[in-house]
Design an enzyme around this catalytic site. Structure first.
Site, mmCIF file in Angstrom:
data_model
loop_
_atom_site.group_PDB
_atom_site.id
_atom_site.type_symbol
_atom_site.label_atom_id
_atom_site.label_comp_id
_atom_site.label_asym_id
_atom_site.label_seq_id
_atom_site.Cartn_x
_atom_site.Cartn_y
_atom_site.Cartn_z
ATOM 1 N N THR A 298 1.041 3.333 -19.078
ATOM 2 C CA THR A 298 0.119 4.039 -19.958
ATOM 3 C C THR A 298 0.752 5.355 -20.384
ATOM 4 O OG1 THR A 298 -2.100 4.995 -20.158
ATOM 5 C CG2 THR A 298 -1.101 5.070 -17.985
ATOM 6 N N HIS B 55 -1.844 1.701 -1.747
ATOM 7 C CA HIS B 55 -1.147 1.989 -0.496
ATOM 8 C C HIS B 55 -1.337 0.883 0.537
ATOM 9 C CE1 HIS B 55 1.274 4.407 1.933
ATOM 10 N NE2 HIS B 55 0.580 5.534 2.000
#
Length: 513
Positions: free
Chosen positions: A432, A484
């Site tokens: 993006t 994560h």
């Protein structure tokens, strides 16, 4: 005999659990009537009848695990279909009986033309409903086959509904704002030469349309799916109090989870009833969110709620890429017919980094990790209706020019509103670029089920230390947001360093050395 099969359940979903049969063997059913509910780890799916007839056999029982394409049951034609599975002799007898019956004549309009249904087309994988946006034709208008007569807005794109035959619009069965599902009939066309006469007759199609609409069920008698019933029971809430976003106001599994979570956050066993819309002032305006905007909001919130999202930053000296562009932009445009932009370099840099750090290109599926050995890059594009993410396929096999061409074509389709469902499905990683709007730094949000998204930002002349000297260089901050749960901090940092290295020495990247 028609098999009732498990439909496509959405990206990466391969099986479901049979929740509740709403019909039993021998029951008569109508086309598009819901027969059974399936539960996946993500959504609840309703399976509808594909034709009028009788539910002759239930193959998959409640609680069974079924795969895509598996037979759930069988649908027979006519009231005798329920007995059709008894024996081969019985089937033969019924076939003879059917052959002996007079064939039903197609429905006729008052002017003599056949009435042809206009049905909602398939909306793409995992899309089960849409909202009627606008009818481009009205009752009495002449239409040609395949001419667009209505627009439907889904969670992802706008779809056009074409006329199914030449003729005249005889009936419109839905109104703007109504929710419809694939296969449902929204209008009827008086086909052939009799069409115009049908529309000009004294009949009142609008009134017929109103009478054809099913009565909305009240909140007290809405069917409750097993998943909603289970969640409600465990949380000690009344399932009828759950606001429903499904068909006919039914509460979905997602509705139940949201309702229960709100109850937990407010500290009570029953969440507060949704607040009535507040009154607006003379200088305020209330506008309903589009389905696309609602979906964007829901998916972004889901990403924050489900992933262990973390962002790591670095900066990159864009001098080498900018020099390469200035030297070759004219000859590049002349040879390939497309401008040499920045995004192509970033896509190729990310592909190289993903090959080295495959966890960033993977996704979590339950207790498993799915590693993807292909590189379909989602490129976020801002449009008037909201953010969309079309996907450039097989970027590892494309040249720099091929990537730029694909990005240009998808960007044009996004701005024109002509992106298809397929254009936006299956991405493995997203890029993006907030820099086009002037953003200096941001923390992009993941695009589930992906595990990584790279944020680009504006190029800014800044003083940096080069070989012990301060120089002014065109610098850009990069941000990698990652899940994560699957990507370790070391892997995330290494990924971003590899992207930085590739962009600061683009000749090596282009030459693959």
């Amino acid at each position: 005999m028609t098999d009732i099969i498990v439909p496509q359940l959405g990206e990466s979903v391969t099986e479901a659990t049979v929740g509740q049969w709403l019909k039993k063997a021998g029951d008569s059913v109508s086309k598009d009537e819901v027969l059974v509910e399936l539960e996946t780890d993500k959504v609840s799916v309703e399976v509808a009848a594909t034709a009028d007839g009788t539910l002759s056999e239930i193959v998959a029982k409640e609680g069974d695990t079924v795969e895509i394409g598996a037979v759930l049951g069988r649908l027979g034609s006519g009231n005798g279909a329920a007995k059709s599975a008894k024996s081969d002799d019985k089937k033969s007898e019924e076939t003879k009986e059917e052959a002996a019956k007079p064939k039903a004549e197609p429905a006729k309009a008052s002017g003599g033309g056949d009435l042809v249904d206009v049905a909602v087309p398939a909306m793409g994988e995992s899309v089960t409903e849409g909202t009627i946006g606008e009818f481009l034709k009205k009752v009495g208008d002449s239409v040609s086959k395949d001419e667009t007569i209505a627009e439907i807005e889904t969670d992802k794109v706008a779809l056009e509904v074409p006329a199914s035959a030449d003729g005249t619009i005889a009936e419109i069965l839905v109104s703007a704002g109504d929710t419809v599902s694939p296969g449902s009939v929204i209008a009827r066309i008086s086909a052939g030469a009799g069409g115009a006469a049908a529309a000009s007759s004294g009949s009142k199609p609008a009134a017929a349309a109103e009478s054809a609409k099913p009565a909305q069920s009240t909140a007290d008698d809405r069917p409750v799916s097993p998943s909603v019933r289970r969640i409600s029971s465990e949380a000690g809430v009344d399932p009828q109090n759950i606001p429903g976003s499904g068909r006919d106001g039914r509460a979905t599994k997602a509705d139940a989870l949201e309702f229960v979570n709100k109850a937990a956050q407010s500290g009570g066993s029953q969440p507060q009833q949704s607040k009535a819309p507040r009154e607006i002032g003379p200088r305020e305006e209330r506008v309903k969110m589009t389905r696309l905007r609602q979906t964007i909001a829901r998916r972004l919130k889901e990403a924050q709620d489900t992933a262990a999202m973390l962002t790591t930053f670095n900066d990159v000296d864009m001098s080498a890429v900018m020099d390469l562009r200035s030297r070759y932009k004219d000859v590049f445009l002349e040879k390939h017919g497309v401008k040499l932009g920045f995004m192509g370099f970033f896509v190729k840099a990310c592909v190289n980094a993903l090959k080295e750090i495959p966890a960033v290109n993977a996704e979590i599926d339950g207790s498993d990790i799915i590693y993807k050995n292909f590189y379909d890059m989602g490129i976020a594009v801002g449009t008037d209706k909201g953010l969309v993410v079309p996907v450039v396929r097989d970027c590892d096999e494309l040249s720099l020019a091929g990537v730029e061409k694909a990005i240009g074509e998808l960007g044009k389709k996004a701005r024109d509103g002509s992106l298809s469902i397929g254009d936006m499905q299956g991405g493995t990683f997203t890029i993006t670029n907030g820099g086009v709007y002037g953003s200096l730094m941001s923390t992009p949000i993941l695009n589930p089920p992906q595990s990584g998204v790279l944020g680009m930002h504006r190029i800014e002349q800044r003083p940096v230390a080069i070989n012990g000297k301060v120089e002014i260089r065109p610098m850009m901050y990069l941000a990698l947001s990652y899940d994560h749960r699957i990507v370790d901090g070391k892997e995330a940092v290494t990924f971003l360093v590899r992207v930085k290295e590739a962009l600061e020495d683009p000749e090596r990247m282009v030459l693959d050395v």
